[in-house]
Design a protein around this motif. Structure first.
Motif, short mmCIF file in Angstrom:
data_model
loop_
_atom_site.label_atom_id
_atom_site.label_comp_id
_atom_site.label_asym_id
_atom_site.label_seq_id
_atom_site.Cartn_x
_atom_site.Cartn_y
_atom_site.Cartn_z
N ARG A 1 0.82 -1.21 0.00
CA ARG A 1 0.00 0.00 0.00
C ARG A 1 0.85 1.26 0.00
N HIS A 2 1.86 1.30 0.86
CA HIS A 2 2.72 2.47 0.97
C HIS A 2 3.40 2.78 -0.36
N GLU A 3 3.92 1.76 -1.00
CA GLU A 3 4.62 1.96 -2.28
C GLU A 3 3.68 2.41 -3.39
N VAL A 4 2.50 1.83 -3.46
CA VAL A 4 1.52 2.23 -4.48
C VAL A 4 1.16 3.70 -4.29
N ARG A 5 0.96 4.11 -3.06
CA ARG A 5 0.60 5.50 -2.79
C ARG A 5 1.76 6.43 -3.16
N LEU A 6 2.97 6.08 -2.80
CA LEU A 6 4.11 6.93 -3.15
C LEU A 6 4.34 6.99 -4.66
N GLU A 7 4.19 5.85 -5.33
CA GLU A 7 4.34 5.85 -6.79
C GLU A 7 3.25 6.71 -7.44
N SER A 8 2.07 6.73 -6.85
CA SER A 8 0.98 7.57 -7.36
C SER A 8 1.32 9.05 -7.22
N VAL A 9 1.90 9.42 -6.09
CA VAL A 9 2.32 10.82 -5.88
C VAL A 9 3.37 11.21 -6.92
N ALA A 10 4.36 10.36 -7.12
CA ALA A 10 5.41 10.65 -8.10
C ALA A 10 4.82 10.77 -9.50
N ALA A 11 3.90 9.88 -9.84
CA ALA A 11 3.27 9.93 -11.17
C ALA A 11 2.45 11.21 -11.34
N ALA A 12 1.80 11.66 -10.27
CA ALA A 12 1.02 12.90 -10.34
C ALA A 12 1.93 14.09 -10.60
N LEU A 13 3.07 14.15 -9.92
CA LEU A 13 4.01 15.24 -10.15
C LEU A 13 4.52 15.22 -11.58
N ASP A 14 4.83 14.04 -12.08
CA ASP A 14 5.31 13.91 -13.46
C ASP A 14 4.25 14.33 -14.47
N LEU A 15 2.99 13.93 -14.22
CA LEU A 15 1.92 14.29 -15.15
C LEU A 15 1.67 15.80 -15.14
N LEU A 16 1.71 16.40 -13.96
CA LEU A 16 1.56 17.86 -13.87
C LEU A 16 2.70 18.57 -14.61
N THR A 17 3.91 18.10 -14.41
CA THR A 17 5.07 18.71 -15.06
C THR A 17 4.97 18.59 -16.57
N SER A 18 4.54 17.42 -17.06
CA SER A 18 4.37 17.22 -18.50
C SER A 18 3.29 18.13 -19.07
N ALA A 19 2.18 18.26 -18.35
CA ALA A 19 1.09 19.12 -18.82
C ALA A 19 1.53 20.58 -18.89
N LEU A 20 2.28 21.03 -17.90
CA LEU A 20 2.79 22.41 -17.93
C LEU A 20 3.75 22.61 -19.08
N SER A 21 4.61 21.64 -19.30
CA SER A 21 5.59 21.72 -20.37
C SER A 21 4.90 21.76 -21.73
N ALA A 22 3.87 20.93 -21.91
CA ALA A 22 3.14 20.90 -23.17
C ALA A 22 2.47 22.24 -23.44
N ASN A 23 1.94 22.86 -22.39
CA ASN A 23 1.29 24.17 -22.57
C ASN A 23 2.30 25.25 -22.90
N ARG A 24 3.49 25.18 -22.31
CA ARG A 24 4.52 26.17 -22.62
C ARG A 24 4.95 26.05 -24.08
N GLN A 25 5.02 24.82 -24.58
CA GLN A 25 5.40 24.61 -25.98
C GLN A 25 4.32 25.14 -26.91
N LYS A 26 3.06 24.93 -26.56
CA LYS A 26 1.95 25.44 -27.40
C LYS A 26 1.97 26.97 -27.40
N ALA A 27 2.27 27.58 -26.26
CA ALA A 27 2.28 29.04 -26.16
C ALA A 27 3.42 29.65 -26.97
N ALA A 28 4.45 28.86 -27.24
CA ALA A 28 5.60 29.36 -27.99
C ALA A 28 5.29 29.50 -29.47
N TYR A 29 4.23 28.85 -29.94
CA TYR A 29 3.91 28.89 -31.38
C TYR A 29 2.99 30.03 -31.72
#
Length: 171
Positions: free
Chosen positions: A143-171
């Protein structure tokens, strides 16, 4: 409280959100507030983190995030559809520009053949972008590992979404 690599990712995310002038909301089920807790460990996060919803029960998902009970009945609380609705609900019920959600089966029980322990769905909703959803299958390694992996995945998904938006704004 959190591993150093988590703190580093959270610091980078808080900085990126702050630089972009964006506010964040979280909607958490299986992580029980761990994402919001990690982000608020970072000094200065109060200028970025608007609020967090811990919607562990189906009733809380419906009451606090506005999810239709029929959606949960049709797809189950652990589904891409509910993760999307959670993120979009958090966005619409906050002053945030971006919201992340997580719903899953952390274990040790509760898993089925169709939805095994370690199955987690995350979603990121933004005011001016399509909602993105990600399915993760972390496996049944505690349980502990699944929850921690979920937190890490959430941070990565947020970071990717922000990065994708910055790239779109550059065009």
């Amino acid at each position: 409280m959190f591993p150093p690599e988590f703190m580093s990712k959270a610091q980078s995310l808080i900085t990126a959100l702050g630089d972009a002038g964006l506010k964040l909301a979280t909607a958490e089920s299986c992580t029980g507030g761990l994402i919001a807790s990690l982000l608020t460990e970072i000094p200065g996060s109060s200028s970025v983190v608007d609020r967090g919803f811990v919607t562990y029960s189906n009733a809380a998902k419906c009451e606090l995030l506005g999810i239709a009970p029929a959606l949960i009945e049709q797809h189950g609380a652990v589904s891409a559809e509910v993760a999307i609705a959670m993120a979009e609900g958090a966005l619409s019920r906050s002053a945030a520009h971006i919201a992340v959600s997580v719903t899953g089966v952390a274990g040790p029980g509760g898993g089925t053949v169709a939805k095994p322990v370690g199955l987690v769905y995350l979603a990121v909703a933004q005011l001016k972008a399509a909602t993105v959803v990600k399915e993760c299958r972390f496996g049944n390694h505690g349980r502990h590992e699944v929850r921690l992996e979920s937190v890490a995945a959430a941070l990565d998904l947020l970071t990717s979404a922000l990065s994708a938006n910055r790239q779109k704004a550059a065009y």
